[in-house]
Design a protein around this motif. Structure first.
Motif, PDB file in Angstrom:
ATOM      1  N   ARG A 151       0.815  -1.217   0.000  1.00  0.00           N
ATOM      2  CA  ARG A 151       0.000   0.000   0.000  1.00  0.00           C
ATOM      3  C   ARG A 151       0.851   1.270   0.000  1.00  0.00           C
ATOM      4  NH1 ARG A 151      -4.060  -0.735   4.900  1.00  0.00           N
ATOM      5  NH2 ARG A 151      -5.361   0.731   3.726  1.00  0.00           N
ATOM      6  N   GLY A 152       2.146   1.132   0.228  1.00  0.00           N
ATOM      7  CA  GLY A 152       3.003   2.310   0.176  1.00  0.00           C
ATOM      8  C   GLY A 152       3.581   2.680   1.525  1.00  0.00           C
ATOM      9  N   PRO A 153       4.648   3.482   1.529  1.00  0.00           N
ATOM     10  CA  PRO A 153       5.364   3.813   2.768  1.00  0.00           C
ATOM     11  C   PRO A 153       4.518   4.547   3.794  1.00  0.00           C
ATOM     12  CG  PRO A 153       6.130   5.174   0.923  1.00  0.00           C
ATOM     13  CD  PRO A 153       5.282   4.100   0.332  1.00  0.00           C
ATOM     14  N   GLU A 154       3.451   5.231   3.359  1.00  0.00           N
ATOM     15  CA  GLU A 154       2.612   5.940   4.339  1.00  0.00           C
ATOM     16  C   GLU A 154       1.867   4.987   5.261  1.00  0.00           C
ATOM     17  OE1 GLU A 154       0.185   5.920   0.408  1.00  0.00           O
ATOM     18  OE2 GLU A 154       2.274   5.839   1.078  1.00  0.00           O
ATOM     19  N   TYR A 155       1.842   3.673   4.925  1.00  0.00           N
ATOM     20  CA  TYR A 155       1.127   2.692   5.742  1.00  0.00           C
ATOM     21  C   TYR A 155       2.053   1.850   6.619  1.00  0.00           C
ATOM     22  CZ  TYR A 155      -3.164   3.743   3.202  1.00  0.00           C
ATOM     23  OH  TYR A 155      -4.267   4.384   2.688  1.00  0.00           O
ATOM     24  N   GLY A 156       3.362   2.041   6.523  1.00  0.00           N
ATOM     25  CA  GLY A 156       4.225   1.258   7.389  1.00  0.00           C
ATOM     26  C   GLY A 156       5.617   1.072   6.836  1.00  0.00           C
ATOM     27  N   ALA A 157       6.353   0.159   7.492  1.00  0.00           N
ATOM     28  CA  ALA A 157       7.770  -0.043   7.173  1.00  0.00           C
ATOM     29  C   ALA A 157       7.950  -0.904   5.936  1.00  0.00           C
ATOM     30  CB  ALA A 157       8.475  -0.696   8.361  1.00  0.00           C
ATOM     31  N   ASP A 202      -3.788   3.068  13.212  1.00  0.00           N
ATOM     32  CA  ASP A 202      -2.524   3.803  13.109  1.00  0.00           C
ATOM     33  C   ASP A 202      -2.706   5.306  13.297  1.00  0.00           C
ATOM     34  OD1 ASP A 202      -1.260   1.427  12.621  1.00  0.00           O
ATOM     35  OD2 ASP A 202      -1.426   1.602  10.446  1.00  0.00           O
ATOM     36  N   HIS A 203      -3.941   5.769  13.257  1.00  0.00           N
ATOM     37  CA  HIS A 203      -4.201   7.200  13.414  1.00  0.00           C
ATOM     38  C   HIS A 203      -4.528   7.556  14.861  1.00  0.00           C
ATOM     39  CE1 HIS A 203      -4.251   7.376   9.045  1.00  0.00           C
ATOM     40  NE2 HIS A 203      -5.144   6.416   9.019  1.00  0.00           N
TER      41      HIS A 203
END
Length: 902
Positions: A178-184, A274-275
């Motif tokens: 999903r991309g770096p904004e969702y995790g490592a 995560d928010h």
């Protein structure tokens, strides 16, 4: 891409590759150990185990599923849902690993124009079982995935079995980055929030033993054919293709939240996970969206609110929905709007929801109305209970209080737990459970013991695999020759059984009906050359194998022996009358009440039937009489009864009614009585003409749950005997009352009214006697310092219900001076008590609730209350003298022994 399109693209993709599309099975699990279908492959288990033959070697489906184990987490996270759709493709000995990987890769990464999902192949990662080098190589060769995006995992993550000995195999999971904004970074082995799993491919090739390969054990063998079982999460794919953060933002749930926003005037923020922690309002919005969708889907499949099993789960979902709405400030009913919203959102994939919406909405609305009454009274009692606990510096709601909320006010324990948690309190669940168990034990003692069926033990699976299904001959004959294929005791095969033994017996063919479809199993016998056995019960295993529970009455019965199985003809006659009578009563209900009066369950045995049906209120005497009249007119008309075998879709086109919760094969048996007047899918035994049913006599009508009623009836000779007995009773009453039979009801009404008048006069006399005894008790109070004490057994004749009035009356006679009243009353094997303190005594530090604690052990009691008044009960009347002494000792200690006048 909308969820309905995602679903349809999956089915279309596999249909193009030669798979047969099968509809979703009912949410109601055919496995008695499970309430609901919790996995997409669950309906396929009989095919994998060889208990049934699939309609094709390659199948595909989108299966409705419900999981409620994590219901308390719903709303607090965005990961938990109770309802979801699992898409799957299945191969039974056709293609294997290469085929499964190729099919999945083409759908996931294929262009949207070509019917695929259009995922970027460079963002796809997969995991494989760390012992499965073949799958790793196939992902490289077929999909072109580099090694760094094919990650190894051990058996706990990438080996699948059913948790018991049986089929299993390694699996491979497909993830989307999903991309770096969702995790490592680092793939799914590092972060499964960023790398979201969308599809699991299971390669069923092994037979596991007692220990699972998930935890390092080796398989004990290989399956005779290699199978494929996959599961793609429709909701997860929707999250990705709709570009939203979580399932609550997708097209099938966000509109429901929108409706809840309009109803409440509050806004959904969308926090959590995560928010940061979700706000209380966001939790409530999600609970509403999740629970109402699950509720509508469950009602659509025939579940109705109740106090046990599936009904209780549905009731809990509906009530949590209503309470969440109330906590958002909504005061008007919410079910009509919310259920209509779910219908509109889900019916493109499940059109039956629109067709059956009237029934669905009525059940949901009726449950809401009932719960609002419960919520109002129960909430007030809970708040009072919570306040008492806090004033006593306690952090626990007692088990007795929780039980009273449940038993008296209909407040479910999970709601008490939820409200207690919100108030910073705990609940004595152990005490509550003990009281519930005691209540259930009493109920079981009053109920008829139920027969136990056989279990699907491995031995029966083996018999089915080696010998095939049992041939049922009972539709055309009452006596059949057969061979004993197996004798089973305690789950193990035995070679023979002798006189007195109770065993389970499997024949290759039998005329004995196995319990199913609400019809009790046949009674009968099994006779061998040197043995005889009485049939106690007949059950089906895997819907294909007839298992007879028998008692050997003479000789010895051996495996492989030729026998004759016989049905008791009188039993079968009564059973046929009862089952056909059930169809007739169902048709009569629908004729009188309308098409919404759909059967939701039934049970019949010779001479008796009961039928549960969806209806919001009780039936009047005139309506019951009309239903009975319609049923008996159908009997008198001698309507023909016919049986036809056809496909399930054709049966539905004919208008055949299916019993909610039943599972049907592709070829079904349709039973018609009078043509279209009564046409149902049914595997039971029936009469040939309606006149053979005999008279139908309704015995009663009652409620068995919110929105569900039950009628009971006698049929055939039993109905006739019942009517004869009623006539004899009326004749006897007429003789006793010395009036004609027609005047008996009026005469009885007069007697009842006279009895009520006398009872009121007795109540007045009893109240006067209690009032008089109050003065006597007050005058005899013991003076302890400046405090007056009355402690002892209440005068004879004072009931537990009058005890409180007596104690408060005595307390009132002490005026403004300190005083304590502790009265006990014994009745049978129980004790009631009340402790009352004057305001002056409370000011001096004496509290009724504290005094109660001093004597509860003496009477095995429980109870409590406010400082001025406490009450309760116990189960040890012999401890009353010691309890009285304990109260006196506590008061003396408080007053001070040196101030007590001797």
């Amino acid at each position: 891409m909308q969820t309905h399109e995602i679903r349809q693209r999956f089915l279309d993709h596999f249909e193009r590759t030669g798979h047969t599309v099968v509809p979703s099975a009912s949410l109601i699990s055919p496995d008695p150990a499970l309430l609901f279908i919790i996995a997409g492959m669950a309906p396929m288990v009989p095919y994998f185990l060889g208990q049934a033959t699939p309609p094709s070697d390659k199948l595909t489906s989108v299966q409705k599923c419900v999981r409620t184990l994590d219901i308390d987490n719903v709303g607090h996270t965005t990961r938990h849902n109770t309802f979801f759709q699992m898409a799957g493709n299945f191969s039974f000995g056709d293609y294997f690993k290469a085929g499964a990987i190729e099919h999945a890769w083409k759908l996931v990464t294929g262009s949207v124009d070509d019917g695929g999902y259009g995922f970027d192949p460079d963002r796809i990662w997969v995991t494989v079982y760390n012992k499965d080098d073949e799958s790793r190589a196939l992902w490289r060769d077929i999909a072109g995935l580099p090694d760094e995006r094919i990650q190894d995992r051990d058996g706990e993550d990438n080996y699948w079995d059913m948790g018991v000995p049986g089929p299993g195999g390694p699996n491979s999971e497909i993830y989307y980055d999903r991309g770096p904004e969702y995790g490592a970074e680092g793939g799914p082995v590092v972060d499964e929030d960023r790398y979201l799993e969308i599809w699991n491919l299971v390669f069923m090739q092994d037979i596991r033993g007692e220990q699972s390969p998930k935890y390092g054990a080796d398989p004990v063998g290989s399956l005779p054919q290699k199978n494929i079982d996959t599961g793609l999460g429709i909701e997860r794919v929707a999250v990705l293709l709709q570009g939203v953060d979580n399932v609550y933002e997708t097209d099938l749930l966000r509109p429901i939240i929108g409706t809840a926003e309009q109803l409440s005037g509050r806004s959904y923020v969308g926090g959590g996970d995560d928010h940061g922690p979700a706000s209380p309002d966001d939790v409530r919005f999600r609970v509403i969206a999740d629970h109402i969708r699950s509720s509508v889907m469950l009602i659509g499949d025939g579940v109705t609110p109740g106090n046990e099993g599936r009904g209780y789960v549905l009731r809990r979902l509906l009530r949590r929905t209503v309470r969440a709405a109330r906590l958002l400030g909504v005061t008007e009913p919410v079910m009509p709007l919310l259920t209509a919203q779910v219908r509109d959102l889900m019916s493109p994939s499940y059109p039956e929801l629109a067709e059956d919406y009237g029934r669905i909405e009525e059940i949901a609305a009726t449950e809401e109305q009932a719960f609002l009454k419960t919520l109002s009274s129960g909430t007030k009692l809970f708040e009072s209970t919570a306040a008492q606990a806090k004033s006593a510096n306690s952090s626990t709601v007692t088990g007795q209080s929780a039980f009273t909320l449940h038993d008296t006010y209909g407040f479910p324990i999970d709601l008490t737990l939820e409200m207690a948690s919100e108030s910073g309190l705990q609940v004595d669940v152990e005490g509550f459970t003990k009281l519930m168990d005691e209540q259930k034990a009493r109920a079981r003692a009053d109920a008829k013991a139920r027969k136990g069926g056989v279990t699907s033990a491995p031995v029966f699976t083996e018999l089915l695999e080696t010998g095939g299904p049992t041939e049922f001959t009972g539709y055309s004959e009452l006596e059949s020759e057969g061979t004993v294929r197996g004798l089973v005791r305690d789950g193990e095969r035995i070679a023979s059984a002798g006189s007195g033994d109770i065993v389970e017996l499997v024949l290759d063919r039998t005329p004995l009906y196995a319990e199913s479809g609400g019809q009790e199993s046949d009674a009968g016998s099994i006779l061998g050359a040197n043995a005889a056995a009485e049939v106690l019960d007949v059950q089906k295993v895997g819907r294909k194998l007839w298992v007879h529970q028998v008692r050997i009455t003479d000789g010895e019965l051996r495996e492989g022996e030729q026998v004759v199985a016989k049905v008791d003809p009188e039993w079968r006659t009564g059973a046929r009358q009862a089952h056909s009578g059930t169809h007739v009563v169902h048709a009569a209900l629908r004729e009188v009440l309308g098409p919404k009066a759909l059967q939701s369950g039934s049970y019949n045995k010779p001479g008796y039937l009961r039928l549960d049906f969806a209806w919001p209120s009780g039936l009047s005497a005139a309506t019951r009489s009309e239903i009975e009249d319609v049923a008996n007119l159908a009997v008198r008309k001698d309507l023909p009864v016919s049986v036809e075998y056809t496909s399930l879709p054709q049966a539905r086109e004919m208008g055949a009614l299916a019993l909610f919760g039943e599972t049907y094969d592709e070829t079904v048996r349709v039973v018609e009585i009078g043509g279209p007047w009564s046409i149902e899918l049914c595997g039971g035994t029936h009469v040939e003409h309606s006149s053979q049913i005999g008279p139908v006599s309704l015995l009663g009508e009652s409620s068995v749950g919110s929105g569900v009623r039950r009628v009971e009836a006698a049929v055939g000779i039993e109905a006739f005997r019942g009517l004869v007995a009623e006539r004899a009773l009326i004749t006897e009453l007429a003789g006793m009352l010395k009036v004609p039979a027609a005047e008996v009801p009026g005469r009885v009404e007069q007697l009842v009214e006279r009895l009520r008048t006398v009872e009121k006069e007795l109540d007045s006399m009893r109240a006067a006697a209690v009032l008089a005894s109050a003065g006597t008790l007050a005058d005899a109070a013991e003076q302890l310092g400046d405090l007056r004490l009355v402690a002892g057994t209440a005068p004879e004749g004072v009931s537990g219900g009058e005890l409180r009035n007596l104690a408060t009356d005595v307390r009132g006679r002490f005026g403004g001076s300190p005083g304590v009243v502790a009265l006990f009353a014994a009745s049978g094997g129980s004790v009631s008590f009340v402790v009352a303190c004057t305001a002056a005594a409370v000011d001096a530090g004496l509290k009724a609730g504290d005094l109660v604690k001093t004597f509860l052990p003496e009477i095995d009691g429980r109870g409590g209350g406010r400082p001025e008044l406490a009450q309760g009960g116990g189960s040890k009347p012999a401890g009353i003298p010691a309890a009285v002494a304990a109260v006196r000792s506590a008061v003396v200690e408080h007053v001070g022994a040196d101030r007590v006048k001797r």
